[in-house]
Design a protein around this motif. Structure first.
Motif, PDB file in Angstrom:
ATOM      1  N   ILE A   5     -35.259  38.972   8.825  1.00  0.00           N
ATOM      2  CA  ILE A   5     -35.441  40.229   8.595  1.00  0.00           C
ATOM      3  C   ILE A   5     -36.341  40.810   7.381  1.00  0.00           C
ATOM      4  O   ILE A   5     -36.116  40.090   6.101  1.00  0.00           O
ATOM      5  CB  ILE A   5     -33.955  40.781   7.990  1.00  0.00           C
ATOM      6  CG1 ILE A   5     -33.039  40.565   9.155  1.00  0.00           C
ATOM      7  CG2 ILE A   5     -33.862  42.106   7.609  1.00  0.00           C
ATOM      8  CD1 ILE A   5     -31.528  40.968   9.058  1.00  0.00           C
ATOM      9  N   GLU A   7     -37.234  43.389   4.737  1.00  0.00           N
ATOM     10  CA  GLU A   7     -36.574  44.782   4.513  1.00  0.00           C
ATOM     11  C   GLU A   7     -36.333  44.816   3.083  1.00  0.00           C
ATOM     12  O   GLU A   7     -35.858  43.873   2.458  1.00  0.00           O
ATOM     13  CB  GLU A   7     -35.375  45.170   5.406  1.00  0.00           C
ATOM     14  CG  GLU A   7     -34.839  46.147   4.866  1.00  0.00           C
ATOM     15  CD  GLU A   7     -35.388  47.632   4.870  1.00  0.00           C
ATOM     16  OE1 GLU A   7     -35.360  48.195   3.827  1.00  0.00           O
ATOM     17  OE2 GLU A   7     -35.905  47.973   5.875  1.00  0.00           O
ATOM     18  N   ASP A   8     -36.934  46.004   2.391  1.00  0.00           N
ATOM     19  CA  ASP A   8     -36.862  45.749   0.887  1.00  0.00           C
ATOM     20  C   ASP A   8     -35.830  46.463   0.356  1.00  0.00           C
ATOM     21  O   ASP A   8     -35.172  46.482  -0.781  1.00  0.00           O
ATOM     22  CB  ASP A   8     -37.935  46.365   0.136  1.00  0.00           C
ATOM     23  CG  ASP A   8     -38.113  47.796   0.434  1.00  0.00           C
ATOM     24  OD1 ASP A   8     -38.016  48.134   1.675  1.00  0.00           O
ATOM     25  OD2 ASP A   8     -38.569  48.616  -0.287  1.00  0.00           O
ATOM     26  N   GLU A   9     -34.901  47.325   1.265  1.00  0.00           N
ATOM     27  CA  GLU A   9     -33.764  48.070   0.646  1.00  0.00           C
ATOM     28  C   GLU A   9     -32.544  47.082   0.722  1.00  0.00           C
ATOM     29  O   GLU A   9     -32.125  46.670   1.875  1.00  0.00           O
ATOM     30  CB  GLU A   9     -33.497  49.206   1.616  1.00  0.00           C
ATOM     31  CG  GLU A   9     -32.308  50.099   1.123  1.00  0.00           C
ATOM     32  CD  GLU A   9     -31.935  51.352   2.238  1.00  0.00           C
ATOM     33  OE1 GLU A   9     -31.013  51.726   2.244  1.00  0.00           O
ATOM     34  OE2 GLU A   9     -33.086  51.624   2.852  1.00  0.00           O
ATOM     35  N   ARG A  13     -30.493  45.742   4.237  1.00  0.00           N
ATOM     36  CA  ARG A  13     -30.761  44.195   4.698  1.00  0.00           C
ATOM     37  C   ARG A  13     -29.251  43.728   4.790  1.00  0.00           C
ATOM     38  O   ARG A  13     -29.234  42.654   5.617  1.00  0.00           O
ATOM     39  CB  ARG A  13     -31.628  43.649   3.594  1.00  0.00           C
ATOM     40  CG  ARG A  13     -32.206  42.504   3.864  1.00  0.00           C
ATOM     41  CD  ARG A  13     -33.296  41.885   3.161  1.00  0.00           C
ATOM     42  NE  ARG A  13     -32.536  41.686   1.563  1.00  0.00           N
ATOM     43  CZ  ARG A  13     -32.951  42.307   0.552  1.00  0.00           C
ATOM     44  NH1 ARG A  13     -33.993  43.185   0.612  1.00  0.00           N
ATOM     45  NH2 ARG A  13     -32.412  41.861  -0.696  1.00  0.00           N
ATOM     46  N   GLN A  29     -34.162  36.016   5.386  1.00  0.00           N
ATOM     47  CA  GLN A  29     -34.404  37.374   4.889  1.00  0.00           C
ATOM     48  C   GLN A  29     -35.630  37.402   3.798  1.00  0.00           C
ATOM     49  O   GLN A  29     -35.694  36.246   3.148  1.00  0.00           O
ATOM     50  CB  GLN A  29     -33.257  38.156   4.180  1.00  0.00           C
ATOM     51  CG  GLN A  29     -32.472  37.497   3.338  1.00  0.00           C
ATOM     52  CD  GLN A  29     -31.168  38.133   2.963  1.00  0.00           C
ATOM     53  OE1 GLN A  29     -31.243  39.136   2.345  1.00  0.00           O
ATOM     54  NE2 GLN A  29     -29.985  37.357   3.110  1.00  0.00           N
ATOM     55  N   ASP A  51     -40.094  45.831   8.308  1.00  0.00           N
ATOM     56  CA  ASP A  51     -40.543  47.165   7.760  1.00  0.00           C
ATOM     57  C   ASP A  51     -42.015  47.461   7.610  1.00  0.00           C
ATOM     58  O   ASP A  51     -42.678  46.340   7.220  1.00  0.00           O
ATOM     59  CB  ASP A  51     -39.436  47.120   6.570  1.00  0.00           C
ATOM     60  CG  ASP A  51     -39.455  48.728   5.898  1.00  0.00           C
ATOM     61  OD1 ASP A  51     -39.935  49.646   6.641  1.00  0.00           O
ATOM     62  OD2 ASP A  51     -39.050  49.147   5.043  1.00  0.00           O
ATOM     63  N   LEU A  54     -43.685  47.902   2.308  1.00  0.00           N
ATOM     64  CA  LEU A  54     -43.013  46.780   1.663  1.00  0.00           C
ATOM     65  C   LEU A  54     -43.673  46.733   0.240  1.00  0.00           C
ATOM     66  O   LEU A  54     -44.896  47.093  -0.242  1.00  0.00           O
ATOM     67  CB  LEU A  54     -43.198  45.544   2.139  1.00  0.00           C
ATOM     68  CG  LEU A  54     -42.535  45.167   3.506  1.00  0.00           C
ATOM     69  CD1 LEU A  54     -43.131  44.035   4.064  1.00  0.00           C
ATOM     70  CD2 LEU A  54     -40.976  44.952   3.259  1.00  0.00           C
ATOM     71  N   ILE A  78     -39.213  48.001  12.266  1.00  0.00           N
ATOM     72  CA  ILE A  78     -38.080  48.985  11.725  1.00  0.00           C
ATOM     73  C   ILE A  78     -38.415  49.919  10.442  1.00  0.00           C
ATOM     74  O   ILE A  78     -38.706  49.153   9.318  1.00  0.00           O
ATOM     75  CB  ILE A  78     -36.717  48.246  11.297  1.00  0.00           C
ATOM     76  CG1 ILE A  78     -36.991  47.137  10.524  1.00  0.00           C
ATOM     77  CG2 ILE A  78     -36.103  47.690  12.596  1.00  0.00           C
ATOM     78  CD1 ILE A  78     -35.592  46.501   9.878  1.00  0.00           C
ATOM     79  N   SER A  79     -38.977  51.047  10.538  1.00  0.00           N
ATOM     80  CA  SER A  79     -39.424  51.821   9.529  1.00  0.00           C
ATOM     81  C   SER A  79     -39.085  53.519   9.436  1.00  0.00           C
ATOM     82  O   SER A  79     -38.940  53.833  10.509  1.00  0.00           O
ATOM     83  CB  SER A  79     -41.141  51.717   9.363  1.00  0.00           C
ATOM     84  OG  SER A  79     -41.726  52.283   8.569  1.00  0.00           O
ATOM     85  N   LYS A 101     -35.924  54.358  11.464  1.00  0.00           N
ATOM     86  CA  LYS A 101     -34.706  54.397  10.565  1.00  0.00           C
ATOM     87  C   LYS A 101     -34.476  56.057  10.575  1.00  0.00           C
ATOM     88  O   LYS A 101     -35.457  56.849  10.559  1.00  0.00           O
ATOM     89  CB  LYS A 101     -34.995  54.233   9.088  1.00  0.00           C
ATOM     90  CG  LYS A 101     -35.179  52.620   9.076  1.00  0.00           C
ATOM     91  CD  LYS A 101     -35.648  52.259   7.590  1.00  0.00           C
ATOM     92  CE  LYS A 101     -36.101  50.699   7.310  1.00  0.00           C
ATOM     93  NZ  LYS A 101     -36.464  50.737   6.054  1.00  0.00           N
TER      94      LYS A 101
END
Length: 225
Positions: A5, A7-9, A13, A29, A51, A54, A78-79, A101
């Motif tokens: 995964i 993903e910065d959130e 995540r 991750q 994502d 990033l 996923i964005s 998203k």
């Protein structure tokens, strides 16, 4: 099966990790471009959830890197950036799917299963080798029409080999694929040998006509009749 995964959130995540671990995936991750680049350079994955925006770089650049490395991983973007141009560029760079998203976790799981079917099973529901049949969606295994009960890691090892027919697999790569990244830093691989011994015994006792043979000095190979 191992999923990365990117993903910065943190909250999203964490939710994704919890969901996919419950579904018995091995989940790694990365929260930024640099960490993700290190991961894909060092380890192999079955599916990458990526994502686009990033910290430190673009997910589309990571897609280019995966393409250059001839990665076998399925990729789902996923964005929140749901523009047509982003979607087209991502798909042209080799992504398998694009999920904007916000999304429902059930849909994410379904998309992952679909991508894995295309990549590992040519769209088929099961993996087949000799008289052994494995259904990843239900984690069920049959030998000559009779169901065989396997423990989680025994099943994961069998799935790993049946997804890679005719490949000789290094024990370190096997450990990473089944137990997760950084397992290569373990002092020894006795845990791999123990699980492999149990799996081979169960396959033999069930009358399987395939065999996972040890390749001296390297690892293992699935041998079919």
């Amino acid at each position: 099966m191992k999923i990365l995964i990117v993903e910065d959130e943190p909250s999203l995540r964490e939710i994704m990790v919890r969901t996919l671990v419950r579904e018995q995936y091995v989940v790694e991750q990365a929260a930024d471009y640099a960490a993700a680049l290190d991961k894909i350079a060092a380890y192999d994955y079955d599916c990458i959830l990526l994502d686009i925006m990033l910290p430190g770089g673009s997910g589309l650049r990571l897609l280019e890197e995966l393409k250059q490395r001839r990665s076998r991983a399925g990729v789902i973007i996923i964005s929140a950036r749901d523009s047509l141009d982003d979607k087209i560029e991502g798909l042209e760079l080799g992504a398998d799917d694009y999920l904007p998203k916000p999304f429902h976790l059930a849909e994410l799981s379904a998309r992952i299963r679909s991508v894995l079917r295309r990549h590992q099973r040519d769209g088929h529901e099961s993996l087949d080798a000799g008289n052994v049949h494995l259904w990843p969606d239900s984690r069920r295994v049959e030998v000559a029409g009779r169901e065989v009960e396997l423990l989680r890691k025994e099943y994961d090892i069998l799935h790993y080999f049946m997804s890679r027919p005719n490949h000789t697999v290094d024990k370190t790569a096997l450990a990473e694929g089944v137990w997760g990244d950084h397992i290569d830093q373990a002092d020894n691989f006795d845990f791999v040998y123990a699980q492999m011994k149990n799996l081979r015994r169960k396959l033999h006792d069930a009358g399987a006509d395939i065999e996972i043979r040890a390749v001296y000095g390297f690892g293992y190979k699935l041998v079919q009749p």
